[in-house]
Design a protein around this motif. Structure first.
Motif, PDB file in Angstrom:
ATOM      1  N   UNK A 312       0.829  -1.219   0.000  1.00 32.30           N
ATOM      2  CA  UNK A 312       0.000   0.000   0.000  1.00 32.30           C
ATOM      3  C   UNK A 312       0.860   1.266   0.000  1.00 32.30           C
ATOM      4  N   UNK A 313       2.080   1.152   0.571  1.00 31.37           N
ATOM      5  CA  UNK A 313       2.932   2.341   0.728  1.00 31.37           C
ATOM      6  C   UNK A 313       3.715   2.695  -0.538  1.00 31.37           C
ATOM      7  N   UNK A 314       3.583   1.892  -1.579  1.00 30.02           N
ATOM      8  CA  UNK A 314       4.448   2.061  -2.764  1.00 30.02           C
ATOM      9  C   UNK A 314       4.475   3.502  -3.292  1.00 30.02           C
ATOM     10  N   UNK A 315       3.295   4.124  -3.407  1.00 20.68           N
ATOM     11  CA  UNK A 315       3.273   5.457  -4.018  1.00 20.68           C
ATOM     12  C   UNK A 315       3.997   6.483  -3.146  1.00 20.68           C
ATOM     13  N   UNK A 316       4.078   6.194  -1.834  1.00 19.17           N
ATOM     14  CA  UNK A 316       4.768   7.127  -0.926  1.00 19.17           C
ATOM     15  C   UNK A 316       6.264   6.871  -0.855  1.00 19.17           C
ATOM     16  N   UNK A 317       6.667   5.577  -0.852  1.00 16.66           N
ATOM     17  CA  UNK A 317       8.075   5.273  -0.543  1.00 16.66           C
ATOM     18  C   UNK A 317       8.859   4.708  -1.731  1.00 16.66           C
ATOM     19  N   UNK A 318       8.194   4.442  -2.804  1.00 20.12           N
ATOM     20  CA  UNK A 318       8.906   3.890  -3.960  1.00 20.12           C
ATOM     21  C   UNK A 318       9.125   2.394  -3.822  1.00 20.12           C
ATOM     22  N   UNK A 319      10.211   1.920  -4.417  1.00 20.07           N
ATOM     23  CA  UNK A 319      10.423   0.465  -4.460  1.00 20.07           C
ATOM     24  C   UNK A 319      10.860  -0.061  -3.090  1.00 20.07           C
ATOM     25  N   UNK A 320      10.739  -1.366  -2.910  1.00 19.52           N
ATOM     26  CA  UNK A 320      11.229  -2.034  -1.701  1.00 19.52           C
ATOM     27  C   UNK A 320      12.753  -2.120  -1.834  1.00 19.52           C
ATOM     28  N   UNK A 321      13.463  -1.284  -1.084  1.00 21.99           N
ATOM     29  CA  UNK A 321      14.897  -1.119  -1.331  1.00 21.99           C
ATOM     30  C   UNK A 321      15.732  -2.036  -0.452  1.00 21.99           C
ATOM     31  N   UNK A 322      15.649  -3.299  -0.720  1.00 16.43           N
ATOM     32  CA  UNK A 322      16.411  -4.292   0.044  1.00 16.43           C
ATOM     33  C   UNK A 322      16.625  -5.478  -0.882  1.00 16.43           C
ATOM     34  N   UNK A 323      17.834  -5.993  -0.964  1.00 18.74           N
ATOM     35  CA  UNK A 323      18.063  -7.146  -1.841  1.00 18.74           C
ATOM     36  C   UNK A 323      19.529  -7.488  -1.901  1.00 18.74           C
ATOM     37  N   UNK A 324      19.807  -8.747  -2.171  1.00 17.36           N
ATOM     38  CA  UNK A 324      21.186  -9.208  -2.312  1.00 17.36           C
ATOM     39  C   UNK A 324      21.424  -9.625  -3.767  1.00 17.36           C
ATOM     40  N   UNK A 325      22.656  -9.545  -4.187  1.00 22.68           N
ATOM     41  CA  UNK A 325      23.013 -10.016  -5.538  1.00 22.68           C
ATOM     42  C   UNK A 325      22.423 -11.411  -5.780  1.00 22.68           C
ATOM     43  N   UNK A 326      22.496 -12.231  -4.734  1.00 20.66           N
ATOM     44  CA  UNK A 326      22.096 -13.632  -4.909  1.00 20.66           C
ATOM     45  C   UNK A 326      20.683 -13.937  -4.428  1.00 20.66           C
ATOM     46  N   UNK A 327      19.868 -12.905  -4.111  1.00 20.46           N
ATOM     47  CA  UNK A 327      18.477 -13.176  -3.702  1.00 20.46           C
ATOM     48  C   UNK A 327      17.753 -13.963  -4.793  1.00 20.46           C
TER      49      UNK A 327
END
Ligand code: PLP
Length: 459
Positions: A312-327
């Motif tokens: 629901x927060x996407x329009x306020x905060x943008x993308x989910x900024x967490x991830x690893x090269x190997x995720x």
């Protein structure tokens, strides 16, 4: 090909090994075990010596060693596509299939799966999701995470801080702030005389509530726990523990993170430890059994309740900024799918319940009357023997005697790997879930000889 001595020398010079006495190893006082092959419940070292692996590596090789169908699935994926990332909605068929099955398999109403490489990093992700979730809900102060004494959640910065074993903190500037601790639900060690399991569980729940009230419920975001306490001593919860704890968490709007890294995928005799104890987690951490350690992969499984706030927060905060090269690594996903095919086809959760009951019966028969055994406990294919110097007072041995470590070494001298658990004098068993009754008999007989040897030395 280089020989065994050359491998050992090279290793001694260059590998920084976890949980190894560095100076003794560097000085050549202890030798490496050069592990070469594995099949079923056994590993073989470079000298040809074979060990019965009563701990499935680090309670992770649940389907046993040498499963060719897993190796083939890994190879197929490596030939087809060894790597692509999962950022910005890139995926593979194996990853989509794995996520779909995990969401369906997992307890509660799960929605999405975030992937990592280890239990530690998955718990690190869980902490960030708790903080993110409460920031997005406008609860900027609801951030503290409660974990338990003797809980184990990994050894990275936040997961290591959640771990309630001090030797993971010492000299390493942990724990970080914002991690609180509550009591361990170990009835044998914690109950007062005359207390029932239910009453002990209620006392633990009351302590949890008192801690939350003292800190302020608006400052507590989550509670993290293993369904069955693992590295802290392989300790199943006392009767009534989980319903009472969950009632407190619900009352104060605190998320439950079930750390299923050991319990998940059949170890306890149910698919998840949460299934066995009626837990309804908001976040679930898995690793180890997910791929049976054939390749590194972990996951943070996120419930519908938490995910909805994130989406629901996407329009306020943008993308989910967490991830690893190997995720979401495609080879990890392929291995996990092949392993979970085995877990389902061979009903390893059901087998674990049956063989675990046999293991417990055999351990109780051999050890319950032993003069240095205080408690024989376990659930499914997880079991422990706790040694005491006095059965009446439950007094522990002088740590300097290293009773647990000596028993583990005596077992190893007889070609059995059973783990000296790091807290107290506790011998742990967590064999591959495919271990047969005959192999359980062999394991228990060797453990018996090892305990008898140390008992004679102590006399
Ligand atoms: N959580 C639990 C319950 C564990 O037992 C472990 C490892 O033993 C971890 C997390 C950490 O996993 P890893 O060693 O893969 O970082």
């Amino acid at each position: 090909m280089i020989n065994i001595t050359e491998i050992a020398d090279m290793d001694r010079r260059t590998v920084l090994h976890p949980f190894t006495y560095l100076k003794n190893y560097a000085a050549g006082e202890t030798d490496p075990t050069i592990v070469e092959t594995g099949k079923g419940v056994r590993i073989r070292d470079a000298s040809g010596r074979e060990y019965l692996d009563g701990f499935a590596g680090l309670y992770c090789v649940n389907v046993g060693y040498g499963r060719t169908e897993v190796a083939e699935a890994i190879a197929r994926q490596a030939y087809k596509l060894a790597y692509y990332h999962s950022y910005a909605a890139h995926t593979t068929e194996e990853l989509a299939r794995l996520s779909d099955r995990l969401v369906r398999m997992a307890p509660g109403k799960m929605s999405k799966v975030f992937y990592g490489l280890s239990g530690s990093d998955a718990n690190e992700t869980q902490a960030k999701i708790v903080w993110y979730y409460n920031n997005l809900r406008g609860k900027a102060h609801k951030k503290k995470i409660i974990s338990r004494e003797r809980g184990y959640h990994g050894c990275s910065v936040v997961s290591g801080s959640m771990t309630g074993l001090s030797f993971y903190h010492d000299h390493m500037d942990l724990p970080v702030s914002g991690i609180l601790r509550t009591g361990v639900p170990h009835f044998y060690r914690g109950a007062v005389p005359g207390e029932t399991e239910e009453a002990f569980s209620q006392r633990r729940a009351d302590e949890l509530e008192a801690l939350i009230l003292a800190e302020g419920p608006d400052t507590v975001g989550a509670f993290i726990a293993e369904p069955v306490l693992g590295t802290g001593g392989i300790t199943p919860p006392p009767a009534g523990y989980w319903p009472k704890i969950q009632a407190v968490l619900k009352k104060y709007d605190i998320l439950l993170i079930a750390d299923e890294v050991v319990c998940g995928f059949g170890r306890t005799g149910a698919t998840f430890g949460s299934d066995l104890y009626g837990m309804n987690p908001d976040l679930i951490t898995v690793a180890k059994g997910l791929t049976s350690a054939y390749v590194p992969m972990s996951a943070a499984i996120v419930s519908q309740k938490v995910y909805e706030v994130m989406e629901e927060a996407t329009s306020r905060v943008g993308s989910f900024s967490h991830g690893y090269t190997y995720s979401g690594h495609p080879i990890g996903a392929a291995a996990a799918n092949a392993v979970l095919d085995i877990v389902e086809r061979e009903n390893l959760a059901g087998q674990s319940a049956i063989r675990g009951a046999y293991l417990m019966q055999r351990l109780k028969a051999e050890f319950e009357q032993n003069p240095i055994v205080g408690e024989v406990r376990g659930v499914g294919m997880l079991a422990a023997i706790e040694f005491v110097s006095d059965r009446d007072t439950r007094a522990s041995f002088d740590p300097g005697l290293k009773v647990g470590a000596r028993i583990s070494q005596a077992a190893r001298n007889r070609n059995l790997i059973a783990r000296a658990m790091p807290h107290g004098d506790i011998l742990g068993f967590a064999p591959p879930l495919v271990m047969t009754e005959a192999e359980i008999d062999e394991m228990v007989a060797i453990a018996r000889a090892a305990v008898d040897e140390v008992l004679r030395e102590l006399d």
